[in-house]
Design an enzyme around this catalytic site. Structure first.
Site, short mmCIF file in Angstrom:
data_model
loop_
_atom_site.label_atom_id
_atom_site.label_comp_id
_atom_site.label_asym_id
_atom_site.label_seq_id
_atom_site.Cartn_x
_atom_site.Cartn_y
_atom_site.Cartn_z
N SER A 1 -2.41 -16.05 -42.90
CA SER A 1 -2.07 -15.43 -41.61
C SER A 1 -1.31 -14.13 -41.90
CB SER A 1 -1.18 -16.39 -40.81
OG SER A 1 -0.56 -15.72 -39.72
N TYR B 1 5.30 -22.80 -38.70
CA TYR B 1 4.03 -22.09 -38.93
C TYR B 1 4.23 -20.99 -39.97
CZ TYR B 1 -0.44 -19.83 -37.82
OH TYR B 1 -1.71 -19.28 -37.90
P1 NAP Z 1 -7.98 -23.46 -33.19
O1 NAP Z 1 -9.07 -22.92 -32.30
O2 NAP Z 1 -6.82 -24.16 -32.56
O3 NAP Z 1 -8.67 -24.40 -34.28
C1 NAP Z 1 -7.91 -25.17 -35.18
C2 NAP Z 1 -8.84 -26.14 -35.87
O4 NAP Z 1 -8.06 -26.98 -36.76
C3 NAP Z 1 -9.54 -27.07 -34.90
O5 NAP Z 1 -10.81 -27.37 -35.37
C4 NAP Z 1 -8.63 -28.29 -34.92
O6 NAP Z 1 -9.26 -29.48 -34.51
C5 NAP Z 1 -8.31 -28.33 -36.42
N1 NAP Z 1 -7.19 -29.20 -36.68
C6 NAP Z 1 -5.90 -29.03 -36.30
N2 NAP Z 1 -5.16 -30.08 -36.71
C7 NAP Z 1 -6.00 -30.92 -37.37
C8 NAP Z 1 -5.84 -32.18 -38.01
N3 NAP Z 1 -4.65 -32.80 -38.08
N4 NAP Z 1 -6.91 -32.76 -38.59
C9 NAP Z 1 -8.13 -32.16 -38.52
N5 NAP Z 1 -8.34 -30.98 -37.93
C10 NAP Z 1 -7.28 -30.38 -37.35
O7 NAP Z 1 -7.33 -22.30 -34.01
P2 NAP Z 1 -7.95 -21.14 -34.93
O8 NAP Z 1 -7.35 -19.89 -34.46
O9 NAP Z 1 -9.42 -21.25 -35.03
O10 NAP Z 1 -7.25 -21.49 -36.31
C11 NAP Z 1 -7.95 -21.72 -37.52
C12 NAP Z 1 -7.05 -21.35 -38.68
O11 NAP Z 1 -6.79 -19.96 -38.64
C13 NAP Z 1 -5.69 -22.04 -38.67
O12 NAP Z 1 -5.28 -22.34 -39.98
C14 NAP Z 1 -4.78 -20.96 -38.08
O13 NAP Z 1 -3.46 -21.14 -38.44
C15 NAP Z 1 -5.39 -19.74 -38.72
N6 NAP Z 1 -5.06 -18.48 -38.08
C16 NAP Z 1 -5.39 -18.24 -36.77
C17 NAP Z 1 -5.06 -17.01 -36.22
C18 NAP Z 1 -5.38 -16.66 -34.80
O14 NAP Z 1 -4.92 -15.62 -34.34
N7 NAP Z 1 -6.13 -17.45 -34.07
C19 NAP Z 1 -4.43 -16.05 -37.00
C20 NAP Z 1 -4.12 -16.32 -38.31
C21 NAP Z 1 -4.46 -17.54 -38.84
P3 NAP Z 1 -9.13 -30.00 -32.97
O15 NAP Z 1 -10.13 -29.23 -32.18
O16 NAP Z 1 -9.44 -31.46 -33.10
O17 NAP Z 1 -7.73 -29.75 -32.53
#
Ligand code: NAP
Length: 250
Positions: A142, A155
């Site tokens: 991130s 986080y």
């Molecule tokens: P998201 O839409 O909330 O997706 C998160 C994913 O992780 C979902 O598939 C969720 O499953 C899964 N997950 C969470 N906890 C879990 C668990 N205990 N066991 C299995 N699966 C789990 O968020 P995203 O933005 O796509 O995030 C993906 C990654 O990118 C994360 O590591 C996040 O920190 C990182 N990131 C995101 C951003 C941003 O701006 N969006 C920026 C930097 C980094 P469920 O659907 O079942 O909850």
């Protein structure tokens, strides 16, 4: 562009039922990889998108942070036969001021974002070393791997930790032909940032300092993940590739 082809490879992607993980899985499939998704539930839409590309999709149902990584990887191998790539994408976030932050919100985030990522990488690396083949591990970091952020202590700790871990694993596993790198997405439009985007003031503050002038979209990560998982990245170790619309350069 043979250098970027993932034909014949199998990629495990965690948390790929939606958001960034789904975009990563589809991009890897588009480059030729079969996909093993690790999700808390079935990933109907991701399966359909991967299969529409002519690739195979296996879904492993697991709760990261509580299910053992060895069990997840054993089930993946039983279904897919092998693994060549791991994208540690699943992640969660809890928001509260540091003065009020609760221990359960620390554990919930660090267990998924950091601990589960490490033990999955360890299991996949053991499998690669046993097979004596090259492999690729990509951790989703991130911009908070580089910055402090605000009201997200667990986080920021987990994402700063995953960057350190990426470098350590790169150092230890380069000799085995395993490249460990990270992608550091900026502010992307997914469920993870829904609360921020709904907060008018925070949303305007964030948008105002993104040089690209827009929130990132999941597909913005496609090129970065294919590159880091392909032979084109064979001499790239321990790098964090920011895909952030210029946020960190500001
Ligand atoms: P998201 O839409 O909330 O997706 C998160 C994913 O992780 C979902 O598939 C969720 O499953 C899964 N997950 C969470 N906890 C879990 C668990 N205990 N066991 C299995 N699966 C789990 O968020 P995203 O933005 O796509 O995030 C993906 C990654 O990118 C994360 O590591 C996040 O920190 C990182 N990131 C995101 C951003 C941003 O701006 N969006 C920026 C930097 C980094 P469920 O659907 O079942 O909850």
């Amino acid at each position: 562009m043979k250098l970027f082809s993932l034909e014949g490879r199998v990629a495990m992607v965690t948390g790929c039922n939606k958001g960034l993980g789904q975009a990563l899985a589809v991009a890897l499939a588009e480059a030729g990889a079969d996909i093993v998704g690790v999700n808390r539930r079935s990933a109907v839409e991701t399966r359909a998108r991967v299969e529409a590309l002519g690739r195979t999709y296996h879904n492993i149902e697991a709760e990261l942070g509580s299910d053992k990584a060895s069990n997840i990887v054993d089930r993946a191998l039983a279904q897919a036969g092998k693994l060549d790539i791991l994208a540690n994408n699943a992640g969660t976030i809890r928001r509260a001021p540091a003065l009020e932050f609760r221990e359960e919100d620390w554990d919930a985030v660090v267990d998924v974002n950091l601990k589960a990522a490490f033990f999955l990488a360890q299991q996949v690396a053991r499998h690669l070393v046993d097979r004596e083949v090259q492999g690729k591990i990509v951790n989703i970091a991130s911009v908070l791997s580089f910055q402090g952020g605000i009201r997200v202590p667990s986080y920021t700790a987990s994402k700063s930790g995953i960057l350190g871990l990426t470098r350590l694993l790169a150092n230890e596993w380069a000799e085995h032909g395993i490249n460990v790198n990270a992608i550091a997405p900026g502010y992307m439009a997914t469920d993870n940032t829904q609360a921020l985007r709904e907060d008018e003031q925070r949303s305007a503050e964030i948008l105002g300092r993104i040089p690209a002038g827009r929130w990132g979209e999941p597909d913005d990560l496609a090129g970065a993940v294919v590159f880091l998982c392909s032979d084109a990245a064979n001499y790239v170790h321990g790098h964090a590739l920011a895909v952030d619309g210029g946020w960190l350069a500001r």
